[in-house]
Motif scaffolding. Structure first.
Motif, PDB file in Angstrom:
ATOM      1  N   PRO A  76       0.794  -1.239   0.000  1.00 50.60           N
ATOM      2  CA  PRO A  76       0.000   0.000   0.000  1.00 50.60           C
ATOM      3  C   PRO A  76       0.821   1.282   0.000  1.00 50.60           C
ATOM      4  N   HIS A  77       2.085   1.219  -0.436  1.00 50.58           N
ATOM      5  CA  HIS A  77       2.981   2.353  -0.234  1.00 50.58           C
ATOM      6  C   HIS A  77       3.230   3.196  -1.485  1.00 50.58           C
ATOM      7  N   SER A  78       2.522   2.965  -2.567  1.00 50.31           N
ATOM      8  CA  SER A  78       2.791   3.700  -3.807  1.00 50.31           C
ATOM      9  C   SER A  78       1.768   4.809  -4.014  1.00 50.31           C
ATOM     10  N   SER A  79       2.147   5.780  -4.848  1.00 46.01           N
ATOM     11  CA  SER A  79       1.229   6.874  -5.160  1.00 46.01           C
ATOM     12  C   SER A  79       1.573   7.453  -6.519  1.00 46.01           C
ATOM     13  N   GLY A  80       0.595   8.125  -7.121  1.00 50.06           N
ATOM     14  CA  GLY A  80       0.771   8.718  -8.440  1.00 50.06           C
ATOM     15  C   GLY A  80       1.137  10.184  -8.354  1.00 50.06           C
ATOM     16  N   GLU A  81       1.600  10.726  -9.481  1.00 46.60           N
ATOM     17  CA  GLU A  81       1.813  12.166  -9.619  1.00 46.60           C
ATOM     18  C   GLU A  81       1.724  12.510 -11.100  1.00 46.60           C
ATOM     19  N   ILE A  82       0.956  13.527 -11.416  1.00 47.96           N
ATOM     20  CA  ILE A  82       0.745  13.879 -12.811  1.00 47.96           C
ATOM     21  C   ILE A  82       1.975  14.565 -13.399  1.00 47.96           C
ATOM     22  N   GLU A  83       2.275  14.217 -14.651  1.00 45.59           N
ATOM     23  CA  GLU A  83       3.360  14.868 -15.386  1.00 45.59           C
ATOM     24  C   GLU A  83       2.955  15.001 -16.850  1.00 45.59           C
ATOM     25  N   ALA A  84       3.385  16.078 -17.475  1.00 48.02           N
ATOM     26  CA  ALA A  84       3.239  16.174 -18.930  1.00 48.02           C
ATOM     27  C   ALA A  84       4.141  15.117 -19.556  1.00 48.02           C
ATOM     28  N   SER A  99       1.307   9.452 -15.329  1.00 46.98           N
ATOM     29  CA  SER A  99       1.528   9.474 -13.893  1.00 46.98           C
ATOM     30  C   SER A  99       2.833   8.747 -13.580  1.00 46.98           C
ATOM     31  N   ASP A 100       3.736   9.445 -12.899  1.00 47.75           N
ATOM     32  CA  ASP A 100       4.969   8.814 -12.433  1.00 47.75           C
ATOM     33  C   ASP A 100       4.649   8.090 -11.125  1.00 47.75           C
ATOM     34  N   HIS A 101       3.927   6.984 -11.249  1.00 49.48           N
ATOM     35  CA  HIS A 101       3.527   6.210 -10.078  1.00 49.48           C
ATOM     36  C   HIS A 101       4.781   5.606  -9.452  1.00 49.48           C
ATOM     37  N   THR A 102       4.950   5.797  -8.146  1.00 53.12           N
ATOM     38  CA  THR A 102       6.209   5.474  -7.470  1.00 53.12           C
ATOM     39  C   THR A 102       5.957   4.766  -6.144  1.00 53.12           C
ATOM     40  N   ASP A 103       6.786   3.783  -5.847  1.00 51.60           N
ATOM     41  CA  ASP A 103       6.738   3.087  -4.566  1.00 51.60           C
ATOM     42  C   ASP A 103       7.483   3.933  -3.536  1.00 51.60           C
ATOM     43  N   ARG A 104       6.758   4.570  -2.623  1.00 52.86           N
ATOM     44  CA  ARG A 104       7.363   5.520  -1.691  1.00 52.86           C
ATOM     45  C   ARG A 104       8.209   4.837  -0.616  1.00 52.86           C
ATOM     46  N   LYS A 105       7.880   3.603  -0.273  1.00 54.66           N
ATOM     47  CA  LYS A 105       8.687   2.869   0.705  1.00 54.66           C
ATOM     48  C   LYS A 105      10.051   2.528   0.116  1.00 54.66           C
ATOM     49  N   LEU A 106      10.048   2.061  -1.125  1.00 54.49           N
ATOM     50  CA  LEU A 106      11.297   1.709  -1.793  1.00 54.49           C
ATOM     51  C   LEU A 106      12.116   2.947  -2.134  1.00 54.49           C
ATOM     52  N   GLU A 107      11.462   4.090  -2.258  1.00 57.45           N
ATOM     53  CA  GLU A 107      12.134   5.335  -2.622  1.00 57.45           C
ATOM     54  C   GLU A 107      13.237   5.705  -1.624  1.00 57.45           C
ATOM     55  N   ALA A 108      13.035   5.333  -0.341  1.00 65.55           N
ATOM     56  CA  ALA A 108      14.046   5.635   0.670  1.00 65.55           C
ATOM     57  C   ALA A 108      15.315   4.815   0.445  1.00 65.55           C
ATOM     58  N   TYR A 109      15.192   3.705  -0.273  1.00 62.01           N
ATOM     59  CA  TYR A 109      16.357   2.872  -0.581  1.00 62.01           C
ATOM     60  C   TYR A 109      16.987   3.262  -1.909  1.00 62.01           C
ATOM     61  N   SER A 110      16.136   3.438  -2.943  1.00 59.90           N
ATOM     62  CA  SER A 110      16.615   3.794  -4.277  1.00 59.90           C
ATOM     63  C   SER A 110      15.497   4.468  -5.055  1.00 59.90           C
ATOM     64  N   VAL A 111      15.708   5.723  -5.432  1.00 57.78           N
ATOM     65  CA  VAL A 111      14.702   6.434  -6.223  1.00 57.78           C
ATOM     66  C   VAL A 111      14.508   5.751  -7.575  1.00 57.78           C
ATOM     67  N   THR A 202      -5.924   4.502  -3.943  1.00 55.58           N
ATOM     68  CA  THR A 202      -6.151   3.503  -4.992  1.00 55.58           C
ATOM     69  C   THR A 202      -6.826   4.110  -6.212  1.00 55.58           C
ATOM     70  N   VAL A 203      -7.212   5.390  -6.142  1.00 54.47           N
ATOM     71  CA  VAL A 203      -7.821   6.087  -7.276  1.00 54.47           C
ATOM     72  C   VAL A 203      -6.978   7.323  -7.586  1.00 54.47           C
ATOM     73  N   PHE A 204      -6.612   7.486  -8.860  1.00 57.01           N
ATOM     74  CA  PHE A 204      -5.835   8.659  -9.263  1.00 57.01           C
ATOM     75  C   PHE A 204      -6.407   9.191 -10.570  1.00 57.01           C
ATOM     76  N   GLU A 205      -6.764  10.452 -10.545  1.00 55.60           N
ATOM     77  CA  GLU A 205      -7.349  11.133 -11.711  1.00 55.60           C
ATOM     78  C   GLU A 205      -6.465  12.332 -12.040  1.00 55.60           C
ATOM     79  N   MET A 206      -6.193  12.564 -13.317  1.00 53.00           N
ATOM     80  CA  MET A 206      -5.260  13.640 -13.664  1.00 53.00           C
ATOM     81  C   MET A 206      -5.745  14.404 -14.899  1.00 53.00           C
ATOM     82  N   GLU A 207      -5.289  15.659 -14.973  1.00 48.45           N
ATOM     83  CA  GLU A 207      -5.704  16.546 -16.057  1.00 48.45           C
ATOM     84  C   GLU A 207      -4.583  17.521 -16.401  1.00 48.45           C
ATOM     85  N   LEU A 208      -4.380  17.752 -17.687  1.00 51.41           N
ATOM     86  CA  LEU A 208      -3.551  18.855 -18.182  1.00 51.41           C
ATOM     87  C   LEU A 208      -4.501  19.814 -18.884  1.00 51.41           C
TER      88      LEU A 208
END
Length: 230
Positions: A76-84, A99-111, A202-208
């Protein structure tokens, strides 16, 4: 990855099929160096390693780019972020959203690994970059998540806070001696801060949104959480 887009240009819409062979995520892509340094220090306190350069370009497996309405993630540790999303086809550049969906728990070890392990959902609508490049800084990115059954604004900001796409392309290609992307290359171009802090949903909606031409690119996806087995 075989991507399918509807290209909206010159008042018409046409399909475009593209074999994406190179996928790049541009990180630390903001224009305000002081703000970037502040954010680096904030993340360092959470254990996220300092980037080796700014901006920094992460190669992601092309198979991680998807256009599905659902992705699967481990834990349950990942999240999205909108990018062009800027991509090359037919000898031209186009802009979509991802969406640059990323595992935030693993991010502390290796981006780099935290980005690689997650799919990168992309929308199926796109514009020709030439139609928006002249007013690029006016474009607005937004995203929403779902919390307690409610749709909540998660990100909102203009692209004026981020480096323009051609600057990022030149930065990525600098060592190669090339000047522009080959067809089949796609790059996500950075994001804006999360409102209320980075958190999973668990839901991610994005707009440019293009206020000059009054049109939007949109995409929505959900994440199915798979068990994190030790």
């Amino acid at each position: 990855m075989q991507a399918q887009f509807n290209i909206h240009a010159s008042g018409a819409t046409r399909p475009l099929s593209l074999d994406v062979h190179t996928l790049v995520v541009a990180g630390w892509a903001g224009r305000d160096i002081a703000a970037i340094e502040h954010h680096i220090e904030e993340l360092a306190e959470l254990g996220v390693p300092r980037p080796s350069s700014v901006p920094l370009f992460y190669r992601i497996g092309q198979n991680q780019m998807v256009q599905d309405a659902e992705i699967q993630v481990v834990g349950p540790h990942s999240s999205g972020e909108i990018e062009a999303l800027v991509f090359a086809a037919e000898g031209k550049l186009f802009v979509g959203i991802s969406s640059d969906h990323t595992d935030r728990k693993l991010e502390a070890y290796s981006v780099a690994l935290s980005k690689q392990v997650c799919a990168k959902p992309a929308g199926s609508e796109a514009w020709e970059l030439a139609e928006v490049e002249g007013h690029w800084d006016e474009l607005v990115v937004r995203s929403w998540i779902e919390e307690d059954g409610k749709r909540v604004l998660y990100q909102e900001g203009s692209l004026s806070t981020l480096r323009p796409p051609r600057e990022l392309i030149e930065g990525y290609l600098k060592a190669s001696g090339q000047s522009t992307f080959a067809d089949g290359t796609a790059m996500t171009c950075g994001t804006v801060a999360a409102i209320g802090g980075i958190r999973p949903s668990t839901v991610f909606e994005m707009e440019l949104y293009d206020p000059r031409l009054n049109r939007s690119l949109k995409h929505r996806y959900t994440s199915q959480i798979l068990p994190e087995v030790a």
